[in-house]
Design a protein around this motif. Structure first.
Motif, PDB file in Angstrom:
ATOM      1  N   THR A  99       0.840  -1.202   0.000  1.00  0.00           N
ATOM      2  CA  THR A  99       0.000   0.000   0.000  1.00  0.00           C
ATOM      3  C   THR A  99       0.873   1.249   0.000  1.00  0.00           C
ATOM      4  OG1 THR A  99      -1.612  -1.281   1.220  1.00  0.00           O
ATOM      5  CG2 THR A  99      -1.971   1.081   1.163  1.00  0.00           C
ATOM      6  N   LYS A 100       1.987   1.144   0.741  1.00  0.00           N
ATOM      7  CA  LYS A 100       2.897   2.298   0.778  1.00  0.00           C
ATOM      8  C   LYS A 100       3.481   2.619  -0.593  1.00  0.00           C
ATOM      9  CE  LYS A 100       4.469   2.155   5.567  1.00  0.00           C
ATOM     10  NZ  LYS A 100       5.562   1.728   6.441  1.00  0.00           N
ATOM     11  N   LEU A 101       3.558   1.582  -1.478  1.00  0.00           N
ATOM     12  CA  LEU A 101       4.054   1.841  -2.834  1.00  0.00           C
ATOM     13  C   LEU A 101       3.176   2.868  -3.542  1.00  0.00           C
ATOM     14  CD1 LEU A 101       4.793  -1.729  -4.273  1.00  0.00           C
ATOM     15  CD2 LEU A 101       6.466   0.022  -3.839  1.00  0.00           C
ATOM     16  N   LEU A 102       1.921   2.958  -3.137  1.00  0.00           N
ATOM     17  CA  LEU A 102       0.954   3.800  -3.849  1.00  0.00           C
ATOM     18  C   LEU A 102       0.656   5.119  -3.167  1.00  0.00           C
ATOM     19  CD1 LEU A 102      -1.301   0.775  -4.558  1.00  0.00           C
ATOM     20  CD2 LEU A 102      -0.331   2.197  -6.347  1.00  0.00           C
ATOM     21  N   HIS A 103       0.949   5.211  -1.895  1.00  0.00           N
ATOM     22  CA  HIS A 103       0.566   6.416  -1.151  1.00  0.00           C
ATOM     23  C   HIS A 103       1.772   6.989  -0.425  1.00  0.00           C
ATOM     24  CE1 HIS A 103      -3.714   5.737  -1.825  1.00  0.00           C
ATOM     25  NE2 HIS A 103      -3.418   4.446  -1.723  1.00  0.00           N
ATOM     26  N   GLU A 104       1.912   8.281  -0.523  1.00  0.00           N
ATOM     27  CA  GLU A 104       3.060   8.921   0.114  1.00  0.00           C
ATOM     28  C   GLU A 104       2.538   9.862   1.186  1.00  0.00           C
ATOM     29  OE1 GLU A 104       6.479   8.953  -0.068  1.00  0.00           O
ATOM     30  OE2 GLU A 104       6.308  10.531   1.431  1.00  0.00           O
ATOM     31  N   ALA A 105       3.089   9.709   2.389  1.00  0.00           N
ATOM     32  CA  ALA A 105       2.559  10.477   3.514  1.00  0.00           C
ATOM     33  C   ALA A 105       2.983  11.946   3.497  1.00  0.00           C
ATOM     34  CB  ALA A 105       3.014   9.837   4.809  1.00  0.00           C
ATOM     35  N   TYR A 106       4.137  12.228   2.916  1.00  0.00           N
ATOM     36  CA  TYR A 106       4.733  13.528   3.215  1.00  0.00           C
ATOM     37  C   TYR A 106       4.652  14.562   2.093  1.00  0.00           C
ATOM     38  CZ  TYR A 106       6.667  10.495   6.739  1.00  0.00           C
ATOM     39  OH  TYR A 106       6.812   9.586   7.728  1.00  0.00           O
ATOM     40  N   SER A 107       4.061  14.209   0.951  1.00  0.00           N
ATOM     41  CA  SER A 107       4.091  15.164  -0.151  1.00  0.00           C
ATOM     42  C   SER A 107       3.269  16.405   0.202  1.00  0.00           C
ATOM     43  CB  SER A 107       3.568  14.529  -1.437  1.00  0.00           C
ATOM     44  OG  SER A 107       2.305  13.982  -1.202  1.00  0.00           O
ATOM     45  N   ALA A 108       3.774  17.551  -0.190  1.00  0.00           N
ATOM     46  CA  ALA A 108       3.060  18.802   0.084  1.00  0.00           C
ATOM     47  C   ALA A 108       1.793  18.847  -0.752  1.00  0.00           C
ATOM     48  CB  ALA A 108       3.963  19.979  -0.268  1.00  0.00           C
ATOM     49  N   LYS A 109       0.819  19.537  -0.273  1.00  0.00           N
ATOM     50  CA  LYS A 109      -0.448  19.637  -0.989  1.00  0.00           C
ATOM     51  C   LYS A 109      -0.246  20.428  -2.280  1.00  0.00           C
ATOM     52  CE  LYS A 109      -5.225  20.900   0.012  1.00  0.00           C
ATOM     53  NZ  LYS A 109      -5.879  19.679  -0.418  1.00  0.00           N
ATOM     54  N   ASP A 110      -0.752  19.876  -3.392  1.00  0.00           N
ATOM     55  CA  ASP A 110      -0.629  20.549  -4.678  1.00  0.00           C
ATOM     56  C   ASP A 110      -1.708  21.621  -4.803  1.00  0.00           C
ATOM     57  OD1 ASP A 110       0.276  20.701  -7.530  1.00  0.00           O
ATOM     58  OD2 ASP A 110      -1.809  20.140  -7.836  1.00  0.00           O
ATOM     59  N   ALA A 111      -1.385  22.712  -5.502  1.00  0.00           N
ATOM     60  CA  ALA A 111      -2.318  23.835  -5.668  1.00  0.00           C
ATOM     61  C   ALA A 111      -3.627  23.399  -6.321  1.00  0.00           C
ATOM     62  CB  ALA A 111      -1.658  24.921  -6.508  1.00  0.00           C
ATOM     63  N   TYR A 112      -3.581  22.378  -7.197  1.00  0.00           N
ATOM     64  CA  TYR A 112      -4.782  21.933  -7.917  1.00  0.00           C
ATOM     65  C   TYR A 112      -5.288  20.581  -7.416  1.00  0.00           C
ATOM     66  CZ  TYR A 112      -3.260  25.662 -10.944  1.00  0.00           C
ATOM     67  OH  TYR A 112      -2.874  26.875 -11.419  1.00  0.00           O
ATOM     68  N   ASN A 113      -4.726  20.102  -6.300  1.00  0.00           N
ATOM     69  CA  ASN A 113      -5.099  18.783  -5.777  1.00  0.00           C
ATOM     70  C   ASN A 113      -4.795  17.641  -6.745  1.00  0.00           C
ATOM     71  OD1 ASN A 113      -5.850  19.352  -3.221  1.00  0.00           O
ATOM     72  ND2 ASN A 113      -8.061  19.253  -3.581  1.00  0.00           N
ATOM     73  N   ALA A 114      -3.766  17.798  -7.563  1.00  0.00           N
ATOM     74  CA  ALA A 114      -3.378  16.710  -8.469  1.00  0.00           C
ATOM     75  C   ALA A 114      -3.025  15.479  -7.645  1.00  0.00           C
ATOM     76  CB  ALA A 114      -2.188  17.139  -9.314  1.00  0.00           C
ATOM     77  N   LEU A 115      -3.466  14.313  -8.104  1.00  0.00           N
ATOM     78  CA  LEU A 115      -3.170  13.085  -7.362  1.00  0.00           C
ATOM     79  C   LEU A 115      -1.718  12.651  -7.541  1.00  0.00           C
ATOM     80  CD1 LEU A 115      -6.297  10.798  -7.703  1.00  0.00           C
ATOM     81  CD2 LEU A 115      -5.082  11.343  -5.600  1.00  0.00           C
ATOM     82  N   ASN A 116      -1.191  12.824  -8.756  1.00  0.00           N
ATOM     83  CA  ASN A 116       0.215  12.485  -8.977  1.00  0.00           C
ATOM     84  C   ASN A 116       1.091  13.681  -8.622  1.00  0.00           C
ATOM     85  OD1 ASN A 116      -0.327   9.966  -9.901  1.00  0.00           O
ATOM     86  ND2 ASN A 116      -0.239  10.507 -12.065  1.00  0.00           N
ATOM     87  N   MET A 117       2.323  13.373  -8.235  1.00  0.00           N
ATOM     88  CA  MET A 117       3.291  14.445  -8.012  1.00  0.00           C
ATOM     89  C   MET A 117       3.539  15.177  -9.336  1.00  0.00           C
ATOM     90  SD  MET A 117       5.310  15.863  -5.821  1.00  0.00           S
ATOM     91  CE  MET A 117       6.776  16.882  -5.747  1.00  0.00           C
ATOM     92  N   PRO A 118       3.358  16.507  -9.391  1.00  0.00           N
ATOM     93  CA  PRO A 118       3.637  17.229 -10.640  1.00  0.00           C
ATOM     94  C   PRO A 118       5.112  17.123 -11.044  1.00  0.00           C
ATOM     95  CG  PRO A 118       2.385  18.591  -9.118  1.00  0.00           C
ATOM     96  CD  PRO A 118       2.847  17.397  -8.352  1.00  0.00           C
ATOM     97  N   VAL A 119       5.365  17.288 -12.332  1.00  0.00           N
ATOM     98  CA  VAL A 119       6.751  17.266 -12.822  1.00  0.00           C
ATOM     99  C   VAL A 119       7.279  18.696 -12.777  1.00  0.00           C
ATOM    100  CG1 VAL A 119       8.268  16.614 -14.722  1.00  0.00           C
ATOM    101  CG2 VAL A 119       6.141  15.352 -14.327  1.00  0.00           C
TER     102      VAL A 119
END
Ligand SMILES: *Cc1c(COP(=O)(O)O)cnc(C)c1O
Length: 419
Positions: A13-33
């Motif tokens: 499950t941890k492979l799919l969810h990351e606890a520490y990523s900062a909140k994205d301005a648009y609530n994008a589910l993937n980490m922006p590039v």
């Protein structure tokens, strides 16, 4: 998700969810590039703090980048490592690691059974900078002890050598390394960290080519250095001065603040994005490919023209017991087999209809190669012999096709010629 809740999740499950990523301005589910080179500051004082490592802001993407850092932090949580540093290839990860620990007049202990480019880096590139190789049989503990001396900077190994499929006993080697104060560095590319916990077997620094399983279908090159901070760097003539100076181990500090930065072989944000997606399916893809690999290796053993099959998870393999202890039911998704001659091996490769003729490992597609004439093709016959590279060997990297289709292709290619 709250940190306490995240910590109790299973590693899949941890492979799919990351606890520490900062909140994205648009609530994008993937980490922006974050395809940015530099980062803006409000004032000189903030710049000074960031540039001197006293605050965590990014300053320049050769040194760190948000998308790359997100990829590294995911691997950090999955592996429980102290630090993860990514590079633009597996070779860069190996080169940066060795350049951090070795010095002119020092030596590295390793088996000559190595990935071709790693062998060339050790035997040729490092030699020109005064770093010696002590090649020895890592399955012979007495020989290993005689190869270590006061200038040994590391013991380096591949957990399953390719294409020889030798498996050294990591607990034995780790015991020797601890007794002599030498770090144990392992290239774990052949079995990913979702299936093999390197730190449990005494590996101090794990290196992986993320080009292979992690990239998820051969999308991109990448390399990882995973530091478990288990080695006492007081034992290192070169790194003991860095102990307790930073938040990192002496090794990670040397790599992060000097070698990685100065050599510039950084992972790019787009690659980090693709490999983060690859990471999410790593465990499932590995299990499927490894299962097919084992069943296929077992099945083709019975084909008349195939003289021997080499896969450490088969019970008749000389390293079966140690492979089971270290890697469990499967030993990677790669096996080799021998035909009667070099001509037979070339005939086999030419006859394949489904399996692709290509190098690389752990693409989603199954790949076949004749190592002696390709990966090891520019080595002298003498060097090839010292590395146990045979002209009769075919290497198969198993992908995600159905086992029946793969078996049928191998059977027809092996049968067609009069070997
Ligand atoms: C492919 C490979 C490497 C090198 O990785 P690159 O990403 O191609 O630079 C190193 N070690 C092993 C075992 C490999 O299979």
């Amino acid at each position: 998700m709250e940190k306490e809740n995240y910590d109790c999740l299973s590693s899949e499950t941890k492979l799919l969810h990351e606890a520490y990523s900062a909140k994205d301005a648009y609530n994008a589910l993937n980490m922006p590039v974050y395809h940015a080179v530099a980062y803006d500051f409000d004032n000189a004082a903030q710049m000074e703090l960031a540039f001197t490592g006293k605050s965590p802001e990014h300053v320049y993407s050769r040194i760190s980048n948000p998308t790359v850092q997100h990829f590294e932090s995911r691997i950090k949580t999955i592996t429980n490592a102290a630090e993860v540093i990514s590079f633009n290839s597996g070779m860069a990860a190996i080169a940066n690691t060795i350049m951090a620990v070795a010095y002119s007049g020092g030596n590295i202990v390793a088996s000559p059974h190595l990935f071709g480019n790693t062998y060339s880096f050790f035997a040729s590139t490092l030699k020109d900078f005064g770093v010696e190789m002590h090649f020895c049989d890592l399955t012979n503990p007495d020989e290993v002890r005689t190869c270590i001396d006061k200038n040994t900077c590391a013991l380096f190994l591949e957990i399953i050598t390719n294409p020889q499929m030798e498996v050294a006993d990591l607990r034995v080697l780790s015991g020797i390394c601890k007794a002599y104060g030498v770090p144990l560095i392992a290239d774990t590319t052949i079995v990913p960290f979702t299936a093999f916990r390197a730190a449990d077997f005494g590996v101090d620094i794990e290196i992986a080519s993320s080009t292979k399983y992690i990239s998820g279908g051969a999308t991109s090159l990448g390399g990882l250095v995973i530091d478990y901070n288990s080695f006492d760097w007081q034992n290192s003539k070169k790194l003991n001065c860095l102990i307790n100076q930073t938040k990192w181990s002496a090794f990670s500090a040397k790599v992060r603040m000097e070698i990685h930065r100065n050599l510039g072989a950084c992972m790019t944000p787009h690659v980090a994005y693709m490999q983060t997606i690859g990471l999410e399916t790593l465990s499932v893809r590995y299990r499927q490919a490894a299962k097919t690999c084992k069943e296929l290796a077992q099945k083709i053993e019975k084909l008349p023209n195939i003289l021997s099959v080499n896969y450490p998870a088969l019970p008749n393999h000389p390293y079966y017991a140690v492979s089971q202890r270290q890697f469990g039911e499967y030993a990677g998704a790669m096996f080799t087999f021998d035909l009667a001659s070099r001509e037979a091996a070339f005939g086999f490769i030419d006859n394949l209809k489904l399996i692709r003729r290509a190098t690389n490992l752990f693409d989603n597609k199954t790949l076949a190669i004749h190592p002696a004439s390709t990966i090891f093709g520019t080595f002298t016959e003498e060097t090839r012999r010292s590395m146990d590279i045979s002209q009769n060997t075919i290497r198969i990297s198993v992908g995600l096709e159905s086992i029946d289709d793969l078996y049928n292709d191998i059977a027809q290619a092996a049968e067609k010629q009069n070997f």
